[in-house]
Design an enzyme around this catalytic site. Structure first.
Site, PDB file in Angstrom:
ATOM      1  N   ASP A 225       0.862  -1.175   0.000  1.00 43.52           N
ATOM      2  CA  ASP A 225       0.000   0.000   0.000  1.00 43.52           C
ATOM      3  C   ASP A 225       0.897   1.223   0.000  1.00 43.52           C
ATOM      4  OD1 ASP A 225      -2.922   0.884   0.353  1.00 43.52           O
ATOM      5  OD2 ASP A 225      -1.829   2.131   1.773  1.00 43.52           O
ATOM      6  N   GLU A 315      -2.560  -1.779  -5.426  1.00 39.52           N
ATOM      7  CA  GLU A 315      -3.874  -1.213  -5.728  1.00 39.52           C
ATOM      8  C   GLU A 315      -3.847  -0.592  -7.108  1.00 39.52           C
ATOM      9  OE1 GLU A 315      -6.428   1.243  -2.636  1.00 39.52           O
ATOM     10  OE2 GLU A 315      -4.294   1.300  -2.232  1.00 39.52           O
ATOM     11  N   CYS A 378     -12.094  -4.808   6.800  1.00 42.04           N
ATOM     12  CA  CYS A 378     -11.328  -5.220   7.975  1.00 42.04           C
ATOM     13  C   CYS A 378     -10.507  -6.436   7.597  1.00 42.04           C
ATOM     14  CB  CYS A 378     -12.274  -5.551   9.128  1.00 42.04           C
ATOM     15  SG  CYS A 378     -11.449  -6.391  10.488  1.00 42.04           S
ATOM     16  N   CYS A 381     -11.890  -9.705  10.003  1.00 46.57           N
ATOM     17  CA  CYS A 381     -13.199 -10.339   9.837  1.00 46.57           C
ATOM     18  C   CYS A 381     -13.839 -10.007   8.494  1.00 46.57           C
ATOM     19  CB  CYS A 381     -14.122  -9.960  10.984  1.00 46.57           C
ATOM     20  SG  CYS A 381     -14.613  -8.226  10.956  1.00 46.57           S
ATOM     21  N   ASP A 407      -2.826   1.832   6.585  1.00 39.84           N
ATOM     22  CA  ASP A 407      -2.094   1.355   5.412  1.00 39.84           C
ATOM     23  C   ASP A 407      -1.744  -0.127   5.530  1.00 39.84           C
ATOM     24  OD1 ASP A 407      -2.231   3.917   4.412  1.00 39.84           O
ATOM     25  OD2 ASP A 407      -0.305   4.507   5.258  1.00 39.84           O
TER      26      ASP A 407
HETATM   27 ZN    ZN Z   1     -13.134  -6.775  11.909  1.00 39.53          ZN
END
Ligand code: ZN
Length: 491
Positions: A225, A315, A378, A381, A407
């Site tokens: 990143d 990216e 995230c 999760c 980052d």
């Molecule tokens: Zn999470």
């Protein structure tokens, strides 16, 4: 593997060589400007004749035919421009023999390329922003350069190069590596481009080299990143710092900028003051220092990444779009500081270097889809946030409570992207619904059309957050790449 590679050295010319270099660069500029006026005069005459014929009652096509018959073909390719120059040079530049004919040729070559780009852009046959008609190069405004493709240009020993008509010039850096390569017969010099920037002269040899086969560490994946405070953040947790001294140079640049603003510059309708000229030259040198410190840092980083990893994921940033609003006014003006930071780290340059070095070292560059929410997801999760402002430097997950550097979170997601898609590929045997696209920017642009479903705006996303989120989360849990269309723009 046969590649064309550039070897660039700073020159240390003596006064005699310096004036010859300047004379050759001036010759290139003279031929370029001569060609610009030749072509624009021709076009103006043609327009006038067409108008005259139409006024006399001819149809447009007949008028154009008649004008072309009178004026002859427009000299806008390199061979045509060269023929025209050879006929005209004795009259327009009686001193032409003082410089190598290659110098004039390189000016005409640059013009032919410019005209081609302009014509293609006008017909819609060229991607990117519109290209205008070539403009005259001013003596101090344009970058001084010329290119030599025939005649003598060689590396004589580990400290000197020889250029035809100019002579032997000492280099500031050792040329031993290139000299050894040429002596061993592993490379062939195709051209030499001489240029001047911030008062220093450089030569860049275009060399055809056979590179040895190289196999990068198999199975190793890294997400990169582009950082705002640092040069880059890797998914391994490593923060690659900005090059040493960069902030020192930047402080000096800011001080000189302010000094230039106080002094009487050329913008006030008069010749600039001597003091302005002096601080302006200092500012130019400071700019060059910042640029070379950054380039050096980037080259070291990209070489290390492709040499030690089989797959590098970056990216697909729309840099022009991200920074465009800084030019606007009003409340958008606040973005200017961040934009400067984004441009300073040069994400486009990072990707360009990774692309060609990946080919050299046998590794693979993967570019994530532009709409893949690497920053908003995230990394633990896989919950996707509806909104994450650019000023939030720390990612806080509301679902699992993960607190992580913004980052690093993005870099981890990029690395995960490859692992998940690779597992789909092996499971189903086909790369369906892939978020990834290897290769050039042109490929990446085609990808948006390929995605099909319309992209929802951020407001729509906020309305339907829960359902969209569920889909994305389930998709991620099933190790199926989520459709980027569901989550909207990342930035
Ligand atoms: Zn999470």
């Amino acid at each position: 593997m046969l590649v064309t590679q550039a070897y660039r050295f700073e020159l240390d010319p003596n006064d005699k060589c310096r004036s010859k270099l300047a004379s050759h660069a001036g010759a290139a500029r003279f031929a370029y400007n001569w060609g610009v006026s030749l072509v624009s005069d021709h076009l103006a005459a043609r327009r006038a004749l067409v108008v005259l014929a139409i006024w006399q009652g001819a149809g447009r096509e007949d008028a154009e035919c008649w004008a072309d018959g009178l004026l002859g073909p427009l000299p806008w390719t390199l061979p045509a421009l060269r023929r025209a120059w050879n006929q005209a040079k004795v009259a327009v530049a009686p001193w032409w023999a003082e410089n190598s004919k290659e110098a004039y040729n390189s000016g005409l070559d640059a013009l032919a390329r410019g005209l081609d780009a302009w014509s293609k852009s006008r017909r819609g046959a060229r991607k990117g922003p519109r290209v205008g008609f070539p403009r005259f190069k001013t003596k101090n405004g344009a970058r001084r350069s010329f290119k030599v493709t025939t005649g003598v240009f060689e590396v004589t020993d580990s400290r000197h190069v020889r250029l035809a008509r100019i002579g032997v010039i000492r280099t500031k850096e050792p040329t031993a590596k290139l000299a050894g390569l040429l002596d061993a017969g592993a490379g062939r010099v195709l051209s030499a481009t001489v240029s001047q920037s911030a008062g220093r002269w450089y030569v860049a040899f275009g060399v055809e080299v056979t590179r040895p086969e190289y196999r990068a560490a198999p199975g190793r994946v890294v997400g990169v990143d582009v950082g705002v405070k640092s040069l880059a953040v890797l998914s391994t947790g490593e923060v690659v710092p900005n090059p040493k001294h960069l902030s020192t140079y930047q402080r000096r640049m800011a001080r000189l900028q302010a000094q230039c603003a106080r002094r009487a510059g050329p913008a006030r309708g008069q010749a600039p003051s001597k003091r302005w000229v002096r601080s302006s030259a200092r500012l130019g040198r400071a700019h060059a220092k910042v640029a070379s410190a950054r380039t050096d840092g980037l080259h070291k980083l990209t070489t290390r990444l492709v040499k030690t990893h089989e797959t590098v994921v970056v990216e697909n940033l729309n840099v022009a779009g991200m920074t465009a609003s800084a030019r606007g006014s009003g409340h958008w003006r606040g973005k200017a500081g961040l934009n400067r930071a984004v441009l300073d780290t040069a994400p486009g340059e990072l990707r360009r270097q990774l692309a060609y070095k990946a080919a050299w070292y046998g590794s693979r560059l993967v570019v994530a889809d532009r709409w893949y929410p690497s920053s908003k997801t995230c990394s633990r999760c896989k919950t996707v946030k509806a909104k994450l402002s650019l000023s939030e430097r720390t990612y806080r997950c509301e679902r699992c409570g993960l607190v992580i550097d913004r980052d690093l979170n993005a870099a981890t997601n990029l690395a995960f992207l490859v692992e998940s898609v690779t597992s789909i590929g092996t499971a189903s045997g086909a790369g369906t619904g892939t978020l990834l696209r290897r290769g050039s920017r042109a490929n990446a642009q085609g990808e948006e059309r390929f995605m099909g479903s319309p992209r929802c705006s951020s407001t729509n996303c906020e309305d339907g957050t829960s359902s969209e989120l569920e889909k994305t989360v389930t998709a991620a849990r099933q190790q199926v790449a989520p459709k980027p269309a569901l989550v909207g723009s990342d930035r």
